[in-house]
Design a protein around this motif. Structure first.
Motif, PDB file in Angstrom:
ATOM      1  N   GLU A 157       0.838  -1.194   0.000  1.00  0.00           N
ATOM      2  CA  GLU A 157       0.000   0.000   0.000  1.00  0.00           C
ATOM      3  C   GLU A 157       0.875   1.247   0.000  1.00  0.00           C
ATOM      4  OE1 GLU A 157      -3.673   1.099   2.833  1.00  0.00           O
ATOM      5  OE2 GLU A 157      -3.535  -0.976   2.125  1.00  0.00           O
ATOM      6  N   LYS A 158       1.958   1.179   0.754  1.00  0.00           N
ATOM      7  CA  LYS A 158       2.831   2.343   0.855  1.00  0.00           C
ATOM      8  C   LYS A 158       3.562   2.602  -0.463  1.00  0.00           C
ATOM      9  CE  LYS A 158       6.383   4.599   3.483  1.00  0.00           C
ATOM     10  NZ  LYS A 158       7.619   4.482   4.246  1.00  0.00           N
ATOM     11  N   SER A 159       4.107   1.526  -1.051  1.00  0.00           N
ATOM     12  CA  SER A 159       4.857   1.736  -2.293  1.00  0.00           C
ATOM     13  C   SER A 159       3.932   2.233  -3.403  1.00  0.00           C
ATOM     14  CB  SER A 159       5.606   0.462  -2.712  1.00  0.00           C
ATOM     15  OG  SER A 159       4.726  -0.528  -3.211  1.00  0.00           O
ATOM     16  N   ARG A 160       2.709   1.718  -3.397  1.00  0.00           N
ATOM     17  CA  ARG A 160       1.746   2.144  -4.417  1.00  0.00           C
ATOM     18  C   ARG A 160       1.420   3.632  -4.251  1.00  0.00           C
ATOM     19  NH1 ARG A 160      -3.405   2.946  -5.276  1.00  0.00           N
ATOM     20  NH2 ARG A 160      -4.141   2.558  -7.403  1.00  0.00           N
ATOM     21  N   ALA A 161       1.198   4.047  -3.014  1.00  0.00           N
ATOM     22  CA  ALA A 161       0.872   5.456  -2.761  1.00  0.00           C
ATOM     23  C   ALA A 161       2.041   6.354  -3.176  1.00  0.00           C
ATOM     24  CB  ALA A 161       0.547   5.655  -1.285  1.00  0.00           C
ATOM     25  N   MET A 162       3.254   5.909  -2.911  1.00  0.00           N
ATOM     26  CA  MET A 162       4.419   6.730  -3.269  1.00  0.00           C
ATOM     27  C   MET A 162       4.575   6.821  -4.780  1.00  0.00           C
ATOM     28  SD  MET A 162       7.263   5.713  -0.392  1.00  0.00           S
ATOM     29  CE  MET A 162       8.485   6.931  -0.881  1.00  0.00           C
ATOM     30  N   GLN A 164       2.149   6.525  -6.987  1.00  0.00           N
ATOM     31  CA  GLN A 164       1.054   7.335  -7.514  1.00  0.00           C
ATOM     32  C   GLN A 164       1.348   8.827  -7.310  1.00  0.00           C
ATOM     33  OE1 GLN A 164      -1.781   6.043  -9.129  1.00  0.00           O
ATOM     34  NE2 GLN A 164      -2.129   8.196  -9.676  1.00  0.00           N
ATOM     35  N   ALA A 165       1.875   9.159  -6.142  1.00  0.00           N
ATOM     36  CA  ALA A 165       2.199  10.569  -5.863  1.00  0.00           C
ATOM     37  C   ALA A 165       3.303  11.048  -6.808  1.00  0.00           C
ATOM     38  CB  ALA A 165       2.623  10.724  -4.403  1.00  0.00           C
ATOM     39  N   GLU A 168       1.842  11.695 -10.248  1.00  0.00           N
ATOM     40  CA  GLU A 168       1.050  12.924 -10.344  1.00  0.00           C
ATOM     41  C   GLU A 168       1.927  14.162 -10.323  1.00  0.00           C
ATOM     42  OE1 GLU A 168      -2.103  12.404  -7.452  1.00  0.00           O
ATOM     43  OE2 GLU A 168      -2.790  10.667  -8.615  1.00  0.00           O
ATOM     44  N   LEU A 216      -1.701   1.689 -11.243  1.00  0.00           N
ATOM     45  CA  LEU A 216      -1.614   3.123 -10.974  1.00  0.00           C
ATOM     46  C   LEU A 216      -2.602   3.847 -11.888  1.00  0.00           C
ATOM     47  CD1 LEU A 216       2.261   3.460 -10.743  1.00  0.00           C
ATOM     48  CD2 LEU A 216       0.634   3.495  -8.847  1.00  0.00           C
TER      49      LEU A 216
END
Ligand SMILES: [Zn+2]
Lengths: 257, 183
Positions: A157-162, A164-165, A168, A216
């Protein structure tokens, strides 16, 4: 058939060389600090390929440089100010986290591979041979960065959020890769270069495919985009990068080892 | 100087033999000729008489060994009385691991580096993005451990100690090893 072969314009070659040089310098900042030994080696190896490509482009640019009467690759790398650099804004963006570095690499690699494919068919034989050489290296860079985007995007979850950020944040810097100007038009018309707008569809196609696999969310293709790097209007971040890269030659002009 | 130049006008075949004794600076088990980076040896007319011209091609654009390679070629030839040699760098056609000789492949394996698989026909002409698509979907290549010949190996990193190698681990003998990447 005796008509002289077209030569790519000096500034056009600077764009190619500066992309490779600036991104190489950014990647070198990771040397000794990579999140794992293997990643440290991979990033510095990619940096090495890019510095080699930068040397080939800038040596050729130097030969065609009418203003500076044959500046060497080193003079072009170390003695130009930010306003004279012609790299894309994307490659000068800071390393940020490892996710930012990888995403920047992926977005650039996908464009770089497509651009080199066009240039390998250039009517300027020097451009064609440099591009053909670089293309082989970049195919490998792209495969690696694509794989990592998928692994980290579809990771925790953390790697995905990073990831995605990172996507963007960097996305608004991708539009410049497809914006042509008069220099692009001249280079394309002579057969030495290509129309960057033509790369947009295949780039979106490939990038979209990898991002989907990485789970993503791709930002809208029509989003507002930054531009100016190709014409020498850079973000302030380039100045800091050059200050470090050029320090030695500025402080000790002509120093060699 | 002049005496040396007059003394030796070695046959290109002889020069190839000498160059076959120059080790690659990064992988000394194999010679520059085995590696396939010496492309041509010939005599050409120069300003001060005939000159020996040796054409070499880089493995990777940024290969840091390029200058060492040039220096070792000059040194080897100077030792055989060829003091003035013209070294020509050639980019095209781009170097490929398919040019590594059969003998070179054998020496790599004996040295503990798994030799490269052949590049697919026309791989150089393949478009990088398509190549990336194909490579990412293809089943991973079976790389055999150069120590115990086990096929149970695993990719650790796409880049090893130099740009031309990837790092693998053998799940049989547990040793890490380098794989010379097809390029
Ligand atoms: Zn083993």
């Amino acid at each position: 058939m005796d008509a002289a072969k077209p030569a790519a314009p000096f500034e056009y070659l600077l764009r190619l060389g500066d992309n490779a040089l600036v991104l190489s310098q950014r990647l070198s900042e990771w040397c000794g600090k990579g999140p794992a030994l293997e990643e440290d080696m991979a990033l510095t190896n990619v940096a090495l390929d890019l510095i080699g490509q930068a040397r080939l482009w800038l040596s050729y640019a130097g030969e065609l440089d009418s203003a500076g009467a044959g500046r060497s690759e080193d003079e072009l790398a170390f003695l130009r100010d930010a306003g004279e650099f012609r790299n894309l804004l994307l490659v000068e963006q800071p390393n940020g986290s490892y996710a930012d570095t990888l995403m920047r690499q992926f977005l650039f690699d996908a464009w770089h591979a497509l651009a080199l494919r066009e240039l390998a068919a250039s009517a300027d034989p020097r451009v064609a041979e440099i591009a053909a050489k670089a293309q082989k290296e970049v195919a490998y860079h792209l495969r690696r960065s694509s794989d990592l985007v998928v692994r980290l995007g579809d990771g925790t979850e953390k790697s995905r959020a990073m990831m995605q950020a990172a996507l963007e944040q960097l996305w608004p810097y991708t539009g410049e890769m497809f914006q042509g100007d008069a220099l692009d038009r001249d280079a394309a018309a002579s057969g030495a270069g290509f129309d960057p707008a033509g790369l947009r569809a295949p780039w979106l196609d490939y990038v979209g495919e990898v991002l989907a696999e990485a789970t993503l969310k791709q930002p809208p293709a029509e989003a507002w985009m930054h531009s100016g790097g190709k014409q020498g209007r850079h973000t302030e971040k380039l100045g800091f990068l050059l200050a470090e890269m050029q320090f030695l030659q500025r402080a000790y002009p002509g120093a060699r080892w | 100087m002049a005496a040396v130049e007059e003394q030796a006008r070695a046959e290109p075949a002889q020069v190839w033999d000498w160059l076959a004794q120059v080790p690659d600076p990064e992988i000394p088990a194999i010679s520059l000729v085995d590696l396939g980076i010496v492309r041509n040896v010939r005599w050409v007319a120069g300003a001060g008489g005939d000159e020996l011209e040796v054409t070499i091609t880089p493995t990777y654009s940024g290969c840091p060994a390029t200058e060492v390679i040039a220096a070792s070629i000059r040194e080897m030839l100077a030792a055989h009385g060829l003091g003035s040699v013209r070294l020509r760098q050639q980019l095209s056609p781009a170097w490929t691991t398919d040019w590594i000789s059969a003998a070179g492949r054998g020496k790599l394996a004996a040295y503990g580096i798994a030799p490269p698989h052949p590049c697919s026909a026309g791989a150089a002409a393949e478009q990088a993005v398509d190549a990336s698509r194909i490579l990412r979907r293809a089943a991973p290549r079976q790389v055999r451990c150069p120590r115990c010949d086990s096929a149970q190996t695993q990719l650790v990193s796409e880049f090893g100690s130099t740009p031309c190698k990837a790092l693998y681990r053998c799940q049989q003998c547990l040793e890490p090893f380098d794989y010379f990447k097809p390029h």
